[in-house]
Motif scaffolding. Sequence first.
Motif, mmCIF file in Angstrom:
data_model
loop_
_atom_site.group_PDB
_atom_site.id
_atom_site.type_symbol
_atom_site.label_atom_id
_atom_site.label_comp_id
_atom_site.label_asym_id
_atom_site.label_seq_id
_atom_site.Cartn_x
_atom_site.Cartn_y
_atom_site.Cartn_z
ATOM 1 N N GLY A 271 -0.105 -9.774 -7.115
ATOM 2 C CA GLY A 271 -1.068 -9.215 -6.182
ATOM 3 C C GLY A 271 -0.707 -9.487 -4.738
ATOM 4 O O GLY A 271 -0.500 -10.640 -4.362
ATOM 5 N N CYS A 272 -0.599 -8.408 -3.950
ATOM 6 C CA CYS A 272 -0.273 -8.551 -2.529
ATOM 7 C C CYS A 272 -0.869 -7.369 -1.779
ATOM 8 O O CYS A 272 -1.554 -6.514 -2.358
ATOM 9 N N VAL A 273 -0.595 -7.304 -0.456
ATOM 10 C CA VAL A 273 -1.153 -6.235 0.357
ATOM 11 C C VAL A 273 -0.596 -4.884 -0.068
ATOM 12 O O VAL A 273 -1.314 -3.869 -0.107
ATOM 13 N N VAL A 274 0.688 -4.843 -0.394
ATOM 14 C CA VAL A 274 1.333 -3.574 -0.742
ATOM 15 C C VAL A 274 0.704 -2.966 -1.985
ATOM 16 O O VAL A 274 0.449 -1.756 -2.055
ATOM 17 N N CYS A 275 0.449 -3.772 -2.998
ATOM 18 C CA CYS A 275 -0.129 -3.262 -4.254
ATOM 19 C C CYS A 275 -1.646 -3.366 -4.273
ATOM 20 O O CYS A 275 -2.265 -3.161 -5.329
ATOM 21 N N LYS A 276 -2.253 -3.699 -3.123
ATOM 22 C CA LYS A 276 -3.712 -3.833 -3.001
ATOM 23 C C LYS A 276 -4.264 -4.836 -4.010
ATOM 24 O O LYS A 276 -5.322 -4.627 -4.618
ATOM 25 N N ARG A 277 -3.520 -5.920 -4.189
ATOM 26 C CA ARG A 277 -3.914 -7.035 -5.047
ATOM 27 C C ARG A 277 -4.017 -6.669 -6.526
ATOM 28 O O ARG A 277 -4.586 -7.415 -7.334
ATOM 29 N N SER A 278 -3.465 -5.521 -6.905
ATOM 30 C CA SER A 278 -3.589 -5.088 -8.306
ATOM 31 C C SER A 278 -2.387 -5.489 -9.152
ATOM 32 O O SER A 278 -2.477 -5.527 -10.379
#
Length: 346
Positions: A271-278
């Motif tokens: 989960g990170c900003v790029v994958c919107k925490r998904s």
Amino acid sequence: MQEKIKSLLQEVEAFSANDKQGLETFRLRYVSRKGVVGDLFEELKQIPNEEKKIVGKILNELKQAAEAKLLVLSEQLEATASSNVDIDLTLPGIPNITGNLHPLSLTRYRIIEIFERLGFNVADGPEIEDDWHNFSALNFPENHPAREMQDTFFIEKKSGRDSQDVLLRTHTSNVQIRLMKSQKPPIRAIMPGRVYRNEAISARAHCFFHQVEGLYVDKNVSFSDLKQTLFHFAKEMYGKDIKLRLRPSFFPFTEPSAEIDVTCLICKGEGCVVCKRSGWVEIAGAGMVHPNVLKNCGIDPQEYTGFAFGMGIERVTQLRYQVNDLRLYSENDIRFLRQFRTSNIA
């Protein structure tokens, strides 16, 4: 006066210059207008007419000799200066500095390489398109909300009943329509190219970007073929440990439709900003070619089926090289581009 000219001619012939200062001294004395030769031309005006022809001839010879001597002395000094340069022949040679491919080009060529191995050809089409090839033939009804999914740059809006709006293509699906109109199945091709959408520029979006779409039309093509094709692509592009998932979606030109996600390579699924925490990043939209699209292109949907997919090259590059800002691709910052030297990229 003739004796004076002959004496000066001997001086000119005997003169030598060891440096630029000596060369300048020669020029000022014998070649410049205020030098001794220039003074003699002034004195020539005062001598009797019967002598002017003879004296003028030898005076011109003196002038030409001085100018030729100046040229010889100049060349001698240049040759001497170049021969005095110290050259260390033991020093290593200076390597040629070559450029490198843009990261989007590297990814584009890699995508083409993967799909060519599966038997896909590469097709291209116009970036300036009409409404029929960009929307109507792809099952976008007029005034349908689906058209609002893609904010369009219109070049020319036409009001006639049979006229076609002219626009910048919003996807490379226009090439699919042109292929199906001009070629009978089986058709298996990918269409890489630049597309345009009227969107706000940010780290995740841009008003122009690059897509590659794929099309396979033949008898008995199934959704399973689509899934296995994209699964193979993901493994080849991102590695054997990549995970793939398909989510139901809607596109006017495919039915059924799905969005394709892969594990976020930046955070490794945490989960990170790029994958919107998904932990997942969408890389493509895909589905079975809608029967209406086949009919619009003159292909019988009772006999042929097909699948289509489309992905953003920027998004694929973002995951491949873990670049988290799409704006970097178009800013031409040499510090950014030098990181993608071809020899250092797998």
